[in-house]
Scaffold this motif. Structure first.
Motif, PDB file in Angstrom:
ATOM      1  N   GLY A  90      55.438 -15.146  -2.606  1.00  0.00           N
ATOM      2  CA  GLY A  90      56.734 -15.810  -2.546  1.00  0.00           C
ATOM      3  C   GLY A  90      57.508 -15.604  -1.256  1.00  0.00           C
ATOM      4  N   MET A  91      56.939 -14.908  -0.275  1.00  0.00           N
ATOM      5  CA  MET A  91      57.631 -14.673   0.991  1.00  0.00           C
ATOM      6  C   MET A  91      57.644 -15.948   1.827  1.00  0.00           C
ATOM      7  SD  MET A  91      56.359 -10.909   2.330  1.00  0.00           S
ATOM      8  CE  MET A  91      57.480 -10.951   3.726  1.00  0.00           C
ATOM      9  N   LEU A  92      58.707 -16.136   2.597  1.00  0.00           N
ATOM     10  CA  LEU A  92      58.702 -17.192   3.593  1.00  0.00           C
ATOM     11  C   LEU A  92      57.537 -16.974   4.547  1.00  0.00           C
ATOM     12  CD1 LEU A  92      62.496 -17.439   4.436  1.00  0.00           C
ATOM     13  CD2 LEU A  92      61.077 -19.360   3.697  1.00  0.00           C
ATOM     14  N   HIS A  93      56.894 -18.057   4.959  1.00  0.00           N
ATOM     15  CA  HIS A  93      55.765 -17.923   5.881  1.00  0.00           C
ATOM     16  C   HIS A  93      56.163 -17.125   7.125  1.00  0.00           C
ATOM     17  CE1 HIS A  93      53.048 -20.308   3.600  1.00  0.00           C
ATOM     18  NE2 HIS A  93      53.649 -21.458   3.806  1.00  0.00           N
ATOM     19  N   ALA A  94      57.327 -17.418   7.667  1.00  0.00           N
ATOM     20  CA  ALA A  94      57.768 -16.748   8.896  1.00  0.00           C
ATOM     21  C   ALA A  94      57.945 -15.246   8.672  1.00  0.00           C
ATOM     22  CB  ALA A  94      59.068 -17.373   9.393  1.00  0.00           C
ATOM     23  N   ASP A  95      58.526 -14.875   7.515  1.00  0.00           N
ATOM     24  CA  ASP A  95      58.720 -13.453   7.217  1.00  0.00           C
ATOM     25  C   ASP A  95      57.383 -12.749   6.995  1.00  0.00           C
ATOM     26  OD1 ASP A  95      61.428 -13.876   7.372  1.00  0.00           O
ATOM     27  OD2 ASP A  95      61.740 -13.963   5.199  1.00  0.00           O
ATOM     28  N   ALA A  96      56.467 -13.433   6.302  1.00  0.00           N
ATOM     29  CA  ALA A  96      55.148 -12.843   6.051  1.00  0.00           C
ATOM     30  C   ALA A  96      54.383 -12.646   7.355  1.00  0.00           C
ATOM     31  CB  ALA A  96      54.355 -13.734   5.100  1.00  0.00           C
ATOM     32  N   GLU A  97      54.489 -13.615   8.256  1.00  0.00           N
ATOM     33  CA  GLU A  97      53.792 -13.515   9.537  1.00  0.00           C
ATOM     34  C   GLU A  97      54.364 -12.383  10.390  1.00  0.00           C
ATOM     35  OE1 GLU A  97      51.095 -13.938  12.365  1.00  0.00           O
ATOM     36  OE2 GLU A  97      51.042 -15.006  10.464  1.00  0.00           O
ATOM     37  N   GLU A  98      55.686 -12.185  10.276  1.00  0.00           N
ATOM     38  CA  GLU A  98      56.322 -11.103  11.041  1.00  0.00           C
ATOM     39  C   GLU A  98      55.944  -9.731  10.481  1.00  0.00           C
ATOM     40  OE1 GLU A  98      60.821  -9.507  12.250  1.00  0.00           O
ATOM     41  OE2 GLU A  98      60.557 -11.475  11.298  1.00  0.00           O
ATOM     42  N   TYR A 100      53.379  -9.057   8.188  1.00  0.00           N
ATOM     43  CA  TYR A 100      51.927  -8.884   8.025  1.00  0.00           C
ATOM     44  C   TYR A 100      51.195  -9.887   8.933  1.00  0.00           C
ATOM     45  CZ  TYR A 100      53.538  -6.602   3.740  1.00  0.00           C
ATOM     46  OH  TYR A 100      54.181  -5.787   2.824  1.00  0.00           O
ATOM     47  N   PRO A 101      51.316  -9.715  10.248  1.00  0.00           N
ATOM     48  CA  PRO A 101      50.736 -10.703  11.168  1.00  0.00           C
ATOM     49  C   PRO A 101      49.223 -10.863  10.984  1.00  0.00           C
ATOM     50  CG  PRO A 101      51.340  -8.683  12.331  1.00  0.00           C
ATOM     51  CD  PRO A 101      51.926  -8.576  10.954  1.00  0.00           C
ATOM     52  N   GLY A 102      48.814 -12.134  10.879  1.00  0.00           N
ATOM     53  CA  GLY A 102      47.387 -12.432  10.796  1.00  0.00           C
ATOM     54  C   GLY A 102      46.747 -12.195   9.446  1.00  0.00           C
ATOM     55  N   VAL A 103      47.546 -11.796   8.447  1.00  0.00           N
ATOM     56  CA  VAL A 103      46.977 -11.530   7.120  1.00  0.00           C
ATOM     57  C   VAL A 103      47.085 -12.792   6.265  1.00  0.00           C
ATOM     58  CG1 VAL A 103      47.102 -10.128   5.016  1.00  0.00           C
ATOM     59  CG2 VAL A 103      47.586  -9.091   7.242  1.00  0.00           C
ATOM     60  N   TYR A 104      45.946 -13.429   6.067  1.00  0.00           N
ATOM     61  CA  TYR A 104      45.856 -14.635   5.260  1.00  0.00           C
ATOM     62  C   TYR A 104      44.664 -14.507   4.317  1.00  0.00           C
ATOM     63  CZ  TYR A 104      49.001 -16.755   8.698  1.00  0.00           C
ATOM     64  OH  TYR A 104      50.060 -17.026   9.513  1.00  0.00           O
ATOM     65  N   PHE A 105      44.643 -15.377   3.338  1.00  0.00           N
ATOM     66  CA  PHE A 105      43.531 -15.397   2.377  1.00  0.00           C
ATOM     67  C   PHE A 105      42.182 -15.418   3.079  1.00  0.00           C
ATOM     68  CE2 PHE A 105      40.615 -18.273   0.004  1.00  0.00           C
ATOM     69  CZ  PHE A 105      40.349 -17.451  -1.083  1.00  0.00           C
ATOM     70  N   ASN A 106      42.028 -16.287   4.082  1.00  0.00           N
ATOM     71  CA  ASN A 106      40.716 -16.444   4.707  1.00  0.00           C
ATOM     72  C   ASN A 106      40.462 -15.508   5.885  1.00  0.00           C
ATOM     73  OD1 ASN A 106      42.402 -17.622   6.567  1.00  0.00           O
ATOM     74  ND2 ASN A 106      41.383 -19.613   6.592  1.00  0.00           N
ATOM     75  N   THR A 107      41.413 -14.592   6.147  1.00  0.00           N
ATOM     76  CA  THR A 107      41.166 -13.595   7.193  1.00  0.00           C
ATOM     77  C   THR A 107      40.803 -12.229   6.611  1.00  0.00           C
ATOM     78  OG1 THR A 107      43.515 -12.966   7.366  1.00  0.00           O
ATOM     79  CG2 THR A 107      42.733 -14.754   8.792  1.00  0.00           C
ATOM     80  N   LEU A 108      40.951 -12.085   5.301  1.00  0.00           N
ATOM     81  CA  LEU A 108      40.575 -10.822   4.661  1.00  0.00           C
ATOM     82  C   LEU A 108      39.057 -10.687   4.599  1.00  0.00           C
ATOM     83  CD1 LEU A 108      42.952 -10.896   1.553  1.00  0.00           C
ATOM     84  CD2 LEU A 108      43.231  -9.450   3.579  1.00  0.00           C
ATOM     85  N   SER A 113      41.834  -5.830   0.244  1.00  0.00           N
ATOM     86  CA  SER A 113      42.901  -6.372  -0.594  1.00  0.00           C
ATOM     87  C   SER A 113      44.110  -6.796   0.227  1.00  0.00           C
ATOM     88  CB  SER A 113      43.349  -5.337  -1.623  1.00  0.00           C
ATOM     89  OG  SER A 113      42.297  -4.961  -2.476  1.00  0.00           O
ATOM     90  N   PHE A 114      44.843  -7.787  -0.270  1.00  0.00           N
ATOM     91  CA  PHE A 114      46.187  -8.044   0.232  1.00  0.00           C
ATOM     92  C   PHE A 114      47.011  -6.769   0.037  1.00  0.00           C
ATOM     93  CE2 PHE A 114      45.571 -12.728  -0.350  1.00  0.00           C
ATOM     94  CZ  PHE A 114      46.111 -13.147   0.861  1.00  0.00           C
ATOM     95  N   PRO A 115      48.009  -6.493   0.881  1.00  0.00           N
ATOM     96  CA  PRO A 115      48.884  -5.342   0.649  1.00  0.00           C
ATOM     97  C   PRO A 115      49.513  -5.417  -0.746  1.00  0.00           C
ATOM     98  CG  PRO A 115      49.280  -6.279   2.822  1.00  0.00           C
ATOM     99  CD  PRO A 115      48.372  -7.235   2.113  1.00  0.00           C
ATOM    100  N   GLY A 116      49.174  -4.463  -1.594  1.00  0.00           N
ATOM    101  CA  GLY A 116      49.700  -4.457  -2.958  1.00  0.00           C
ATOM    102  C   GLY A 116      49.038  -5.457  -3.877  1.00  0.00           C
ATOM    103  N   GLY A 117      47.956  -6.097  -3.435  1.00  0.00           N
ATOM    104  CA  GLY A 117      47.313  -7.133  -4.231  1.00  0.00           C
ATOM    105  C   GLY A 117      45.838  -6.861  -4.481  1.00  0.00           C
ATOM    106  N   GLU A 118      45.056  -7.933  -4.581  1.00  0.00           N
ATOM    107  CA  GLU A 118      43.631  -7.805  -4.856  1.00  0.00           C
ATOM    108  C   GLU A 118      42.807  -8.364  -3.707  1.00  0.00           C
ATOM    109  OE1 GLU A 118      42.393 -10.021  -8.395  1.00  0.00           O
ATOM    110  OE2 GLU A 118      43.616 -11.730  -7.810  1.00  0.00           O
ATOM    111  N   SER A 119      41.534  -8.027  -3.697  1.00  0.00           N
ATOM    112  CA  SER A 119      40.609  -8.510  -2.684  1.00  0.00           C
ATOM    113  C   SER A 119      39.981  -9.826  -3.134  1.00  0.00           C
ATOM    114  CB  SER A 119      39.504  -7.479  -2.454  1.00  0.00           C
ATOM    115  OG  SER A 119      38.673  -7.396  -3.612  1.00  0.00           O
TER     116      SER A 119
END
Length: 207
Positions: A90-98, A100-108, A113-119
Protein backbone atom coordinates in the motif's frame (compact mmCIF):
# COMPACT_ATOMS: atom_id res chain seq x y z
CA UNK A 1 -16.59 -29.54 -12.09
CA UNK A 2 -15.38 -26.04 -12.84
CA UNK A 3 -13.52 -23.26 -11.06
CA UNK A 4 -13.99 -19.75 -12.44
CA UNK A 5 -10.96 -17.63 -11.56
CA UNK A 6 -11.74 -13.90 -11.42
CA UNK A 7 -9.31 -11.06 -10.89
CA UNK A 8 -10.59 -8.23 -8.66
CA UNK A 9 -11.78 -4.94 -10.13
CA UNK A 10 -9.54 -1.94 -10.79
CA UNK A 11 -7.79 -0.51 -7.74
CA UNK A 12 -5.81 2.67 -7.15
CA UNK A 13 -2.73 3.21 -9.28
CA UNK A 14 0.38 4.80 -7.82
CA UNK A 15 0.59 2.44 -4.86
CA UNK A 16 2.29 -0.88 -4.25
CA UNK A 17 -0.25 -3.70 -4.28
CA UNK A 18 0.41 -7.07 -2.71
CA UNK A 19 -1.20 -7.09 0.72
CA UNK A 20 -2.35 -3.47 0.38
CA UNK A 21 -5.50 -2.64 2.32
CA UNK A 22 -6.65 -0.18 -0.34
CA UNK A 23 -9.95 -0.90 -2.03
CA UNK A 24 -11.44 -0.53 -5.48
CA UNK A 25 -11.70 2.66 -7.47
CA UNK A 26 -15.11 3.81 -8.70
CA UNK A 27 -14.28 2.14 -12.03
CA UNK A 28 -13.46 -1.09 -10.17
CA UNK A 29 -16.82 -1.01 -8.38
CA UNK A 30 -18.62 -0.52 -11.71
CA UNK A 31 -16.67 -3.43 -13.25
CA UNK A 32 -17.53 -5.68 -10.32
CA UNK A 33 -21.23 -4.86 -10.43
CA UNK A 34 -21.25 -5.43 -14.19
CA UNK A 35 -19.67 -8.86 -13.67
CA UNK A 36 -22.21 -9.70 -10.97
CA UNK A 37 -25.07 -8.74 -13.28
CA UNK A 38 -23.58 -10.74 -16.16
CA UNK A 39 -23.17 -13.86 -14.03
CA UNK A 40 -26.75 -13.54 -12.80
CA UNK A 41 -28.04 -13.15 -16.36
CA UNK A 42 -26.06 -16.28 -17.34
CA UNK A 43 -26.52 -18.21 -14.10
CA UNK A 44 -27.68 -21.36 -15.86
CA UNK A 45 -24.54 -21.36 -18.01
CA UNK A 46 -22.15 -20.87 -15.08
CA UNK A 47 -24.14 -22.77 -12.43
CA UNK A 48 -22.12 -21.28 -9.56
CA UNK A 49 -22.83 -22.68 -6.09
CA UNK A 50 -19.79 -21.52 -4.10
CA UNK A 51 -18.02 -18.15 -3.98
CA UNK A 52 -14.56 -17.86 -2.43
CA UNK A 53 -12.31 -14.81 -2.39
CA UNK A 54 -9.12 -13.38 -1.03
CA UNK A 55 -9.82 -11.36 2.11
CA UNK A 56 -7.95 -8.28 0.88
CA UNK A 57 -10.35 -5.32 0.47
CA UNK A 58 -10.15 -5.05 -3.34
CA UNK A 59 -11.04 -8.73 -3.72
CA UNK A 60 -13.74 -8.66 -1.01
CA UNK A 61 -15.45 -5.67 -2.64
CA UNK A 62 -15.42 -7.46 -6.00
CA UNK A 63 -16.71 -10.66 -4.44
CA UNK A 64 -19.49 -8.94 -2.52
CA UNK A 65 -20.86 -7.36 -5.71
CA UNK A 66 -21.03 -10.84 -7.23
CA UNK A 67 -22.43 -12.43 -4.06
CA UNK A 68 -25.22 -9.85 -3.98
CA UNK A 69 -26.18 -10.58 -7.59
CA UNK A 70 -26.09 -14.37 -7.19
CA UNK A 71 -27.59 -14.54 -3.71
CA UNK A 72 -24.61 -16.57 -2.45
CA UNK A 73 -22.69 -15.80 0.73
CA UNK A 74 -18.96 -15.89 -0.01
CA UNK A 75 -16.01 -17.25 1.95
CA UNK A 76 -13.25 -14.64 2.35
CA UNK A 77 -9.88 -16.16 3.24
CA UNK A 78 -6.22 -15.06 3.43
CA UNK A 79 -5.20 -18.23 1.55
CA UNK A 80 -5.94 -16.56 -1.79
CA UNK A 81 -4.12 -13.29 -1.13
CA UNK A 82 -1.65 -11.78 -3.58
CA UNK A 83 2.07 -12.17 -2.78
CA UNK A 84 2.90 -10.72 0.63
CA UNK A 85 5.03 -7.64 -0.01
CA UNK A 86 5.27 -6.93 3.72
CA UNK A 87 6.30 -3.42 4.73
CA UNK A 88 5.76 -2.14 1.19
CA UNK A 89 2.06 -3.03 0.99
CA UNK A 90 0.00 0.00 0.00
CA UNK A 91 2.98 2.39 -0.07
CA UNK A 92 3.17 5.13 -2.66
CA UNK A 93 5.54 4.04 -5.42
CA UNK A 94 7.75 7.07 -4.77
CA UNK A 95 7.96 6.35 -1.03
CA UNK A 96 8.69 2.66 -1.63
CA UNK A 97 11.43 3.50 -4.12
CA UNK A 98 13.00 5.94 -1.65
CA UNK A 99 12.89 3.55 1.31
CA UNK A 100 13.51 0.28 -0.58
CA UNK A 101 15.30 1.30 -3.80
CA UNK A 102 15.25 -1.34 -6.51
CA UNK A 103 13.12 -3.79 -4.52
CA UNK A 104 10.40 -5.11 -6.81
CA UNK A 105 8.63 -8.42 -7.31
CA UNK A 106 10.81 -9.32 -10.29
CA UNK A 107 14.10 -8.17 -8.75
CA UNK A 108 13.93 -10.52 -5.77
CA UNK A 109 15.77 -13.82 -5.82
CA UNK A 110 13.36 -16.74 -5.57
CA UNK A 111 14.29 -17.40 -1.92
CA UNK A 112 14.58 -13.72 -0.91
CA UNK A 113 11.59 -12.21 0.90
CA UNK A 114 10.12 -8.74 0.65
CA UNK A 115 10.97 -6.80 3.85
CA UNK A 116 8.45 -8.19 6.33
CA UNK A 117 6.86 -10.33 3.62
CA UNK A 118 7.32 -13.58 1.72
CA UNK A 119 9.64 -14.81 -1.01
CA UNK A 120 8.55 -15.69 -4.56
CA UNK A 121 9.24 -19.37 -3.81
CA UNK A 122 7.00 -19.27 -0.73
CA UNK A 123 4.28 -17.45 -2.68
CA UNK A 124 4.32 -20.08 -5.43
CA UNK A 125 4.16 -22.95 -2.95
CA UNK A 126 1.34 -21.29 -0.99
CA UNK A 127 -0.81 -20.85 -4.09
CA UNK A 128 -0.03 -24.30 -5.48
CA UNK A 129 -0.93 -25.97 -2.18
CA UNK A 130 -4.08 -23.88 -1.73
CA UNK A 131 -5.27 -24.74 -5.24
CA UNK A 132 -4.55 -28.45 -4.80
CA UNK A 133 -6.49 -28.40 -1.52
CA UNK A 134 -9.45 -26.72 -3.24
CA UNK A 135 -9.44 -29.38 -5.97
CA UNK A 136 -9.42 -32.17 -3.38
CA UNK A 137 -12.32 -30.56 -1.53
CA UNK A 138 -14.30 -30.38 -4.77
CA UNK A 139 -13.46 -33.93 -5.81
CA UNK A 140 -14.47 -35.21 -2.35
CA UNK A 141 -17.65 -33.08 -2.53
CA UNK A 142 -16.75 -31.14 0.61
CA UNK A 143 -17.32 -27.96 -1.41
CA UNK A 144 -20.18 -27.62 -3.85
CA UNK A 145 -19.24 -27.07 -7.51
CA UNK A 146 -19.05 -24.88 -9.48
CA UNK A 147 -16.77 -22.44 -7.67
CA UNK A 148 -16.22 -18.76 -8.41
CA UNK A 149 -12.84 -17.72 -6.99
CA UNK A 150 -12.07 -13.99 -6.72
CA UNK A 151 -8.36 -13.40 -6.35
CA UNK A 152 -5.41 -11.44 -7.80
CA UNK A 153 -3.44 -11.21 -11.03
CA UNK A 154 -0.28 -12.69 -9.57
CA UNK A 155 -2.21 -15.63 -8.12
CA UNK A 156 -3.98 -16.41 -11.39
CA UNK A 157 -0.69 -16.14 -13.26
CA UNK A 158 0.90 -18.73 -10.97
CA UNK A 159 -2.07 -21.04 -11.54
CA UNK A 160 -1.56 -20.83 -15.30
CA UNK A 161 1.96 -22.19 -14.80
CA UNK A 162 0.82 -24.83 -12.30
CA UNK A 163 -1.93 -26.09 -14.61
CA UNK A 164 0.35 -26.10 -17.67
CA UNK A 165 3.06 -27.87 -15.65
CA UNK A 166 5.47 -25.08 -16.62
CA UNK A 167 8.33 -23.90 -14.43
CA UNK A 168 7.56 -20.54 -12.84
CA UNK A 169 9.75 -17.81 -11.40
CA UNK A 170 9.15 -14.18 -10.50
CA UNK A 171 10.76 -13.20 -13.82
CA UNK A 172 8.43 -15.40 -15.91
CA UNK A 173 6.14 -13.67 -18.39
CA UNK A 174 2.58 -12.79 -17.34
CA UNK A 175 -0.50 -14.17 -19.02
CA UNK A 176 -3.18 -11.60 -20.00
CA UNK A 177 -5.30 -11.09 -16.88
CA UNK A 178 -7.61 -8.07 -17.01
CA UNK A 179 -9.53 -6.65 -14.06
CA UNK A 180 -12.71 -8.72 -13.44
CA UNK A 181 -11.71 -11.15 -16.20
CA UNK A 182 -12.98 -14.76 -16.05
CA UNK A 183 -10.63 -17.73 -16.48
CA UNK A 184 -12.30 -21.16 -16.56
CA UNK A 185 -10.62 -24.23 -15.07
CA UNK A 186 -12.29 -27.62 -15.53
CA UNK A 187 -11.67 -31.10 -14.18
CA UNK A 188 -11.00 -33.13 -17.32
CA UNK A 189 -10.15 -36.82 -17.73
CA UNK A 190 -6.44 -36.06 -17.30
CA UNK A 191 -6.86 -33.62 -14.40
CA UNK A 192 -7.58 -29.91 -14.03
CA UNK A 193 -6.97 -27.74 -17.09
CA UNK A 194 -7.53 -24.16 -18.25
CA UNK A 195 -10.52 -24.21 -20.57
CA UNK A 196 -11.16 -20.53 -21.28
CA UNK A 197 -9.01 -17.45 -20.69
CA UNK A 198 -9.31 -13.77 -19.82
CA UNK A 199 -12.95 -13.25 -20.80
CA UNK A 200 -14.57 -9.88 -20.10
CA UNK A 201 -18.00 -10.18 -21.77
CA UNK A 202 -19.52 -7.88 -19.15
CA UNK A 203 -17.19 -5.05 -20.21
CA UNK A 204 -17.54 -5.37 -23.98
CA UNK A 205 -19.72 -7.04 -26.55
CA UNK A 206 -18.49 -10.51 -27.47
CA UNK A 207 -19.77 -12.82 -30.17
Amino acid sequence: MKIFLVRHGADEEGYRGGWSQRGLTEAGVIQSRALGSYLYEHKEQYDIHTVISSDLPRAVQTSQAIEESLGIRGIHTPDWREMNNGDMAGMLHADAEEKYPGVYFNTLKMDTSFPGGESPAHFYTRIQNTFENLCVQLEEKRIQSNVLLVTHGGVINVLYYVLANREWSNTSSFYPIDNTSIHTVQNMNNGWSILDTNRIPHLRKET
